[in-house]
Design an enzyme around this catalytic site. Structure first.
Site, mmCIF file in Angstrom:
data_model
loop_
_atom_site.group_PDB
_atom_site.id
_atom_site.type_symbol
_atom_site.label_atom_id
_atom_site.label_comp_id
_atom_site.label_asym_id
_atom_site.label_seq_id
_atom_site.Cartn_x
_atom_site.Cartn_y
_atom_site.Cartn_z
ATOM 1 N N ASN A 62 60.163 45.705 38.654
ATOM 2 C CA ASN A 62 60.759 45.734 39.986
ATOM 3 C C ASN A 62 60.433 44.398 40.649
ATOM 4 O OD1 ASN A 62 61.402 46.134 42.667
ATOM 5 N ND2 ASN A 62 59.775 47.631 43.051
ATOM 6 N N HIS B 285 61.724 54.078 46.458
ATOM 7 C CA HIS B 285 60.491 53.292 46.328
ATOM 8 C C HIS B 285 59.688 53.390 47.630
ATOM 9 C CE1 HIS B 285 57.812 49.847 46.066
ATOM 10 N NE2 HIS B 285 57.936 49.979 44.749
ATOM 11 N N GLU C 78 58.204 51.297 49.378
ATOM 12 C CA GLU C 78 58.509 50.287 50.402
ATOM 13 C C GLU C 78 59.789 50.648 51.152
ATOM 14 O OE1 GLU C 78 58.191 46.905 47.802
ATOM 15 O OE2 GLU C 78 56.041 47.305 47.648
ATOM 16 N N GLU D 220 54.035 56.475 41.745
ATOM 17 C CA GLU D 220 53.433 55.238 42.233
ATOM 18 C C GLU D 220 52.559 55.550 43.447
ATOM 19 O OE1 GLU D 220 55.835 51.545 41.008
ATOM 20 O OE2 GLU D 220 56.756 52.318 42.818
ATOM 21 N N GLY E 207 50.600 46.686 44.708
ATOM 22 C CA GLY E 207 50.386 45.336 45.213
ATOM 23 C C GLY E 207 48.973 45.084 45.720
ATOM 24 N N SER F 57 49.999 48.163 40.472
ATOM 25 C CA SER F 57 49.078 47.162 39.910
ATOM 26 C C SER F 57 48.910 47.264 38.398
ATOM 27 C CB SER F 57 47.712 47.228 40.625
ATOM 28 O OG SER F 57 47.854 46.896 41.993
HETATM 29 P P1 PGA Z 1 52.851 46.273 41.788
HETATM 30 O O1 PGA Z 1 54.141 47.040 42.351
HETATM 31 O O2 PGA Z 1 52.942 46.316 40.278
HETATM 32 O O3 PGA Z 1 52.974 44.865 42.326
HETATM 33 O O4 PGA Z 1 51.656 46.986 42.301
HETATM 34 C C1 PGA Z 1 54.625 48.202 41.742
HETATM 35 C C2 PGA Z 1 55.868 48.695 42.451
HETATM 36 O O5 PGA Z 1 55.935 48.591 43.679
HETATM 37 O O6 PGA Z 1 56.816 49.183 41.807
#
Ligand code: PGA
Length: 249
Positions: free
Chosen positions: A9, A95, A97, A167, A173, A213
């Site tokens: 992603n 997602h 976000e 997730e 992140g 992560s």
């Molecule tokens: P990350 O993000 O691997 O940077 O933690 C994962 C995601 O948001 O799909």
């Protein structure tokens, strides 16, 4: 057997030239990766460049979001048929976000998923708890709510075509990966929800990805968990060599 799905992603990163440069390197590093499916989700403006750069490879392209209407007066939105037309085969839905910054709810997750299926896109539906939900012992309740409201309204036929991504928001992140045990527990719990709503066969067949992560140095232990069927990778999917290491875990 569930074939591993290794998905990247890219969030709001990379221009079209950077997208092409990534695939020039990455495609050569995954020519032997028949053990898994590979999906990369760039931004909308770079889908065409990504689809073109991956033609004739096993790498498939996905979008990061889509609107549920086919077309219409919805300024700023992008529809399933438009994604298909530029070569996308997959789409991320819900997602964290999108949920956190753009008002995504379990109800809109369901609408997007149904629309994606209707237009022939393969949805990767994201669920996961926030830190305060985990710390107050509400992880399972929250996952059950996201599942019941956002996923379990699908028919069995529709459900058979989706992928779920677990997730935990606190691991995205942040460099703070869920331990393999925490991830495995959540995956087992999600699979038990699938079993109770769709039956044992559906539970055995559905792929559940882990995201948060994921890096070249922790992918192996995560993928060793029997209920983890792949990964959804943000930051570490931006580097061709690093993401190839993840794909070839
Ligand atoms: P990350 O993000 O691997 O940077 O933690 C994962 C995601 O948001 O799909």
């Amino acid at each position: 057997m569930r074939k591993p799905l290794m998905a990247g992603n890219w969030k709001m990163y990379k221009t079209a030239p950077e997208t092409r440069a990534f695939f020039q390197t990455f495609a050569l590093l995954v020519t032997q990766s028949g053990h898994c499916e590979i999906v990369i989700c760039p931004t909308f403006p770079n889908l065409a460049a990504a689809a073109e750069a991956t033609q004739g490879t096993r790498i498939e392209i996905g979008a990061q979001d889509m609107y549920w209407a086919k077309e219409g007066a919805f300024t700023g939105e992008v529809s399933g048929p438009m994604l298909l037309a530029v070569g996308a085969k997959w789409v991320l839905v819900g997602h964290s976000e999108r949920r956190q910054y753009f008002g995504e709810t379990n109800q809109t997750v369901l609408k997007r998923t149904v629309a994606a299926l209707e237009y022939g896109l393969k949805p990767i539906v994201c669920v996961g708890e926030k830190l305060e939900e985990r710390e107050s012992g509400r992880t399972e309740a929250l996952l059950a709510e996201q599942f019941r409201e956002g996923i379990a309204q699908l028919s069995s036929e529709q459900f058979a075509k989706i992928v779920i991504a677990y997730e935990p928001v606190w691991a995205i992140g942040t460099g703070r990966t869920a331990t393999p045990e925490i991830a495995a527990d959540a995956h087992r719990f999600l699979r038990s929800l699938v079993a109770s709503d769709y039956g044992q066969d559906a539970a055995a067949a559905v792929r559940i990805l882990y995201g948060g992560s994921v890096k070249p140095d922790n992918v192996k232990i995560l993928m060793a968990q029997p209920d983890i069927d792949g990964v959804l990778v943000g930051g570490a999917s931006l580097d061709p060599a690093g993401f190839a290491c993840i794909v070839n875990f």
